[in-house]
Design a protein around this motif. Sequence first.
Motif, PDB file in Angstrom:
ATOM      1  N   CYS A 133       0.828  -1.215   0.000  1.00 61.12           N
ATOM      2  CA  CYS A 133       0.000   0.000   0.000  1.00 61.12           C
ATOM      3  C   CYS A 133       0.859   1.260   0.000  1.00 61.12           C
ATOM      4  O   CYS A 133       0.559   2.237  -0.708  1.00 61.12           O
ATOM      5  CB  CYS A 133      -0.927   0.007   1.209  1.00 61.12           C
ATOM      6  SG  CYS A 133      -2.234  -1.232   1.168  1.00 61.12           S
ATOM      7  N   LEU A 134       1.900   1.271   0.816  1.00 59.31           N
ATOM      8  CA  LEU A 134       2.761   2.447   0.901  1.00 59.31           C
ATOM      9  C   LEU A 134       3.488   2.704  -0.412  1.00 59.31           C
ATOM     10  O   LEU A 134       3.780   3.870  -0.743  1.00 59.31           O
ATOM     11  CB  LEU A 134       3.777   2.288   2.036  1.00 59.31           C
ATOM     12  CG  LEU A 134       3.219   2.253   3.462  1.00 59.31           C
ATOM     13  CD1 LEU A 134       4.343   2.047   4.471  1.00 59.31           C
ATOM     14  CD2 LEU A 134       2.448   3.526   3.788  1.00 59.31           C
ATOM     15  N   ASP A 135       3.793   1.650  -1.154  1.00 59.02           N
ATOM     16  CA  ASP A 135       4.523   1.799  -2.413  1.00 59.02           C
ATOM     17  C   ASP A 135       3.617   2.121  -3.591  1.00 59.02           C
ATOM     18  O   ASP A 135       4.096   2.409  -4.693  1.00 59.02           O
ATOM     19  CB  ASP A 135       5.309   0.516  -2.722  1.00 59.02           C
ATOM     20  CG  ASP A 135       6.492   0.328  -1.772  1.00 59.02           C
ATOM     21  OD1 ASP A 135       6.867   1.312  -1.104  1.00 59.02           O
ATOM     22  OD2 ASP A 135       7.020  -0.796  -1.694  1.00 59.02           O
ATOM     23  N   SER A 136       2.313   2.038  -3.363  1.00 61.34           N
ATOM     24  CA  SER A 136       1.378   2.329  -4.456  1.00 61.34           C
ATOM     25  C   SER A 136       1.222   3.841  -4.603  1.00 61.34           C
ATOM     26  O   SER A 136       1.637   4.624  -3.746  1.00 61.34           O
ATOM     27  CB  SER A 136       0.023   1.688  -4.173  1.00 61.34           C
ATOM     28  OG  SER A 136      -0.652   2.422  -3.159  1.00 61.34           O
ATOM     29  N   ASN A 137       0.574   4.233  -5.673  1.00 62.44           N
ATOM     30  CA  ASN A 137       0.269   5.646  -5.860  1.00 62.44           C
ATOM     31  C   ASN A 137      -1.198   5.927  -5.594  1.00 62.44           C
ATOM     32  O   ASN A 137      -1.688   7.016  -5.903  1.00 62.44           O
ATOM     33  CB  ASN A 137       0.635   6.083  -7.284  1.00 62.44           C
ATOM     34  CG  ASN A 137       2.141   6.123  -7.496  1.00 62.44           C
ATOM     35  OD1 ASN A 137       2.876   6.567  -6.615  1.00 62.44           O
ATOM     36  ND2 ASN A 137       2.596   5.651  -8.655  1.00 62.44           N
ATOM     37  N   ASP A 138      -1.879   4.921  -5.025  1.00 62.16           N
ATOM     38  CA  ASP A 138      -3.302   5.057  -4.728  1.00 62.16           C
ATOM     39  C   ASP A 138      -3.448   5.751  -3.368  1.00 62.16           C
ATOM     40  O   ASP A 138      -3.017   5.225  -2.343  1.00 62.16           O
ATOM     41  CB  ASP A 138      -3.954   3.674  -4.698  1.00 62.16           C
ATOM     42  CG  ASP A 138      -5.468   3.750  -4.527  1.00 62.16           C
ATOM     43  OD1 ASP A 138      -5.920   4.417  -3.566  1.00 62.16           O
ATOM     44  OD2 ASP A 138      -6.196   3.135  -5.333  1.00 62.16           O
ATOM     45  N   LEU A 139      -4.059   6.910  -3.343  1.00 63.36           N
ATOM     46  CA  LEU A 139      -4.158   7.697  -2.115  1.00 63.36           C
ATOM     47  C   LEU A 139      -4.930   6.954  -1.034  1.00 63.36           C
ATOM     48  O   LEU A 139      -4.546   6.991   0.145  1.00 63.36           O
ATOM     49  CB  LEU A 139      -4.822   9.051  -2.407  1.00 63.36           C
ATOM     50  CG  LEU A 139      -4.960   9.995  -1.206  1.00 63.36           C
ATOM     51  CD1 LEU A 139      -3.598  10.318  -0.604  1.00 63.36           C
ATOM     52  CD2 LEU A 139      -5.677  11.285  -1.621  1.00 63.36           C
ATOM     53  N   ASN A 140      -5.997   6.266  -1.412  1.00 63.45           N
ATOM     54  CA  ASN A 140      -6.782   5.525  -0.412  1.00 63.45           C
ATOM     55  C   ASN A 140      -5.960   4.415   0.226  1.00 63.45           C
ATOM     56  O   ASN A 140      -5.980   4.219   1.445  1.00 63.45           O
ATOM     57  CB  ASN A 140      -8.046   4.940  -1.048  1.00 63.45           C
ATOM     58  CG  ASN A 140      -9.068   6.008  -1.384  1.00 63.45           C
ATOM     59  OD1 ASN A 140      -8.999   7.127  -0.872  1.00 63.45           O
ATOM     60  ND2 ASN A 140     -10.008   5.675  -2.257  1.00 63.45           N
ATOM     61  N   LEU A 141      -5.230   3.668  -0.615  1.00 60.34           N
ATOM     62  CA  LEU A 141      -4.390   2.586  -0.078  1.00 60.34           C
ATOM     63  C   LEU A 141      -3.312   3.150   0.846  1.00 60.34           C
ATOM     64  O   LEU A 141      -3.044   2.600   1.924  1.00 60.34           O
ATOM     65  CB  LEU A 141      -3.741   1.813  -1.227  1.00 60.34           C
ATOM     66  CG  LEU A 141      -4.624   0.828  -1.995  1.00 60.34           C
ATOM     67  CD1 LEU A 141      -3.876   0.265  -3.195  1.00 60.34           C
ATOM     68  CD2 LEU A 141      -5.082  -0.306  -1.076  1.00 60.34           C
ATOM     69  N   MET A 142      -2.704   4.231   0.447  1.00 58.24           N
ATOM     70  CA  MET A 142      -1.638   4.825   1.252  1.00 58.24           C
ATOM     71  C   MET A 142      -2.184   5.356   2.578  1.00 58.24           C
ATOM     72  O   MET A 142      -1.598   5.129   3.638  1.00 58.24           O
ATOM     73  CB  MET A 142      -0.954   5.956   0.479  1.00 58.24           C
ATOM     74  CG  MET A 142      -0.224   5.479  -0.781  1.00 58.24           C
ATOM     75  SD  MET A 142       0.291   6.838  -1.844  1.00 58.24           S
ATOM     76  CE  MET A 142       1.619   7.525  -0.869  1.00 58.24           C
ATOM     77  N   GLU A 143      -3.322   6.042   2.516  1.00 58.59           N
ATOM     78  CA  GLU A 143      -3.922   6.563   3.744  1.00 58.59           C
ATOM     79  C   GLU A 143      -4.330   5.440   4.682  1.00 58.59           C
ATOM     80  O   GLU A 143      -4.105   5.504   5.891  1.00 58.59           O
ATOM     81  CB  GLU A 143      -5.148   7.423   3.411  1.00 58.59           C
ATOM     82  CG  GLU A 143      -4.828   8.867   3.129  1.00 58.59           C
ATOM     83  CD  GLU A 143      -6.090   9.714   3.081  1.00 58.59           C
ATOM     84  OE1 GLU A 143      -7.180   9.212   3.414  1.00 58.59           O
ATOM     85  OE2 GLU A 143      -5.976  10.889   2.701  1.00 58.59           O
ATOM     86  N   GLY A 144      -4.960   4.394   4.124  1.00 60.30           N
ATOM     87  CA  GLY A 144      -5.401   3.274   4.948  1.00 60.30           C
ATOM     88  C   GLY A 144      -4.243   2.570   5.627  1.00 60.30           C
ATOM     89  O   GLY A 144      -4.294   2.249   6.820  1.00 60.30           O
TER      90      GLY A 144
END
Length: 952
Positions: A133-144
Amino acid sequence: MAWRPQEEGLGEICGLLEQHISPTSDKSVIWKQLQHYKQFSDFNNYLAFIFAHAEGKSVEIRQAAGLLLKNNLRSSFRTLDPAHQQYIKSELLPCLGAADKHIRSTVGTIITVIVQQGRIFGWPELLQALVHCLDSNDLNLMEGALAALLKICEDIPQELDSEIPGLTERPIDAFLPRLFQLFKSPHVSIRKLSLGSINQFIILMPTALFMSMDQCLQGLFVLAHDPIAEIRKLVCAAFVQLVEVQPAVLEPHMRNIIEYMLQANRDADDEVALESCEFWSTYCEAQLDPELLREFLPHLIPVLLSNMAYAEDDESLADAEEDESIPDRDQDLKPRFHSSRSHGLDDMKDDDDEAVNIWNLRKCSAAGLDILSDVFGDEILPTLMPLVQAKLSTSDARSWKEREAAVLALGAIAEGCVRGLFPHLAEIVAFLIPLLDDKFPLIRSITCWTLSRFSKFIVQGVGHQKGYDQFNRVLVGLLQRVLDTNKRVQEAACSAFATLEEEAAEELTPHVAIILQHLLCAFGRYQKRNLRILYDAIGTLADAVGGELNQSRYLDILMPPLIAKWQLVSNSDKDLFPLLECFTSIAQALGTGFSQFAEPVFQRCISIIQSQLLAKASVDPLSAAVQYDKEFIVCSLDLLSGLAEGLGSGIESLAAQSNLRDLLLQCCMDDASDVCQSALALLGDLARACPVYLHPRLSEFLNVAARRLNPPEVKETFSVANNACWAIGELAVKAHKEVSPIVMTVVSCLAPILQQAEGFNKSLVENSAITLGRLAWVCPEIVALHMEHFMQSWCTALSTIRDDIEKEDAFRGLCATVRANPSGALSSLVHMCKAIASWHHIRSEDLHNDICQVLKGFKQVPLPPSSPSRITRTHACTSLDRCTAHADSKFFLEEALLTFWGHSIFNSYYDFVSKDLCLQFHNYGNLPSFFYRIKKFLVSHSQNFQPLTLRR
């Protein structure tokens, strides 16, 4: 086969959850129905499914399912079927990237509970998911992922710094570089969550963070100027924590950090200003070099003073005008914590009434100014005082907050700047007294507090007429404010007056009548909250004037309203606590004069203790006559201690008609440390007052007390051990040889405390030395067998104890032990002489003679060959330095040194005798008899010494 929910069950649970969140439903009935489903092993699976997949349901229902799941897992995760555990985990991970932020937030709390229960190594998929999740560029995944990581860091940060089987690095090693990188994110939420996670590790300071500190600091410096106030607040918090735990890493940047924190202290956002304001106290408490901070004082002090003014939204302003006729609200009543009675631990008492109040910028700034005054003293006055004087000189109504802040500042620096203020203190106090009548209540209340900070000076001045007159004006002024119609002023005045009482003590004697009249007048006017403070002021008065209170003209004022309140308050009302404490002080002060009030008080204490113990033992607490609350027991035990101390042997007639002995034994064995602490204090007081009453169960009391001295328990509950130690000593003095069965058990516990004294509370060390002496006094033949193992540390502890009856008992034991085993004391002779030289004056002639005989006895005891290496020149000098101007110290020093010279060991110390010793004697002035005895001794032993000239 994979688990799947049944539609019927799914619908029932969703329906219950929907009713549960409805504002009109009967929550208790719905809750019971939900709890009914716990009996089904897959109930938590249903909750996980609803939380993760109930797309057609409202977010509130899904969130309610998640929160119920979290609570269930906290108590039952480890007992779930492994297949159910795995199912729940698999449903949660995809929710990290949920579109709704409430679902993302809730899944983080559930994940944290599972990690708490099953450890991080029990869920390797979680680490992979978080990294993904942290390595993705998806804001929802990163926030979660960051929200979950932050919650784990808040609750169990050590989990991420642990070894994981099968992984080559710790989780923190994988997360730190990613978190630092996210400091640069364009998204506010990502920067805030990543920095918040890093901050949770600073206090722990794991190796990975320490090794990455340069990268961490660079990131903090970038975020220091972030446009978002919440992020600047986190930056300030990080610097404050680093100063506390690793100031060395900040040293190269400290000047820039101080400049930044000073700027942040002026931030328009109060939370940023508050967080940065913590820096000054933390810097000073870390004992860092004050030189660097000194140059910033002219800029810092005005900022602190400015921030000490009430903010417009300060909660204190809302109730500042409350009249005494307005009943207190439930939220006005602060939580109340009773301090258990402890022999010799008065310094542990915490009187910080502000502890439960909301901490804000005003209070933090005042605390910062306070500690700056401690560190820099009078240096801050040239900057501060002109500002204070300017604020105090304003008189218009709009500037009252500035005047109030100036008065607060004077109180804050009262102790740290006392030298510089001293020439002006009389003038300052004279200026403050009229402010007690100011039309603004908050100025009246802060003036009460500030005057209390100058109490010591005010009391010291009573020796001359002007000082006495000023003391009277302050006393009367505070008493008038005790009767103020404003509740905030009443509270401040009552607290300030209690402080003045503590300082004034017997100086209050001529004023007892007027004090009682005002306090008891307030008694009929105060609401619940201030009544508690009033009880404390009455109790403090009793402590201050003691037996002076035992006059009918005072008792006629004091006791009727207290007894009336005593009769009105029920045994289950917590308002009884401060009343019990007040009666404790009064009973101790009146002594036998309290006899006329003692019986109903004694009986009620017994009744409260008995009913509370029954409630605790009840299988069904709801069916018990009262709800168990250990504070009722603690307060009652402490009041009984006060009765025992006040009535002395007079308490025996009351105790004989009760089951106190059995209740006390039960309380001494209680698993609550504060109950046990107060019970052991009462045991010691009863041992003093009526030892015969305890005799039928003496051995049980001794064994219970001895068990409380077991090494594993001592450091965890040292107050309990302290009281146990003291009680055993009191029992030994009265029971004599009957304590012999537990002597060696106790000695084996006390010896390590004395040998490692620096690791224990001072009072516990002193009580250990005294109790060891008392046991040695009554059973010297037992203690003497092992004395060489603890003799030095025992004597060292004895040398720090003030002269009193307890020290006399201990030295009787020391003398008895040395007589029983003189050779066991030889290697500790210097330490014993230092302990003896610590006496200023011995009142007991018998003990005086005992010590003389012990010292003289050593002249006939041959020293073993190894002794010269043990008694060194440094030791001898140290012993000599213990000499004081007091007669007993001089006498015992003479005996001690002549004892040394009576042995051949000083043949090897000719240089010491001929030079340093005589020079030391010269410093002690006219001791002709001493020199005469030395000269006579040296002449008679001239064959052992080279010619020597004594000089005065």
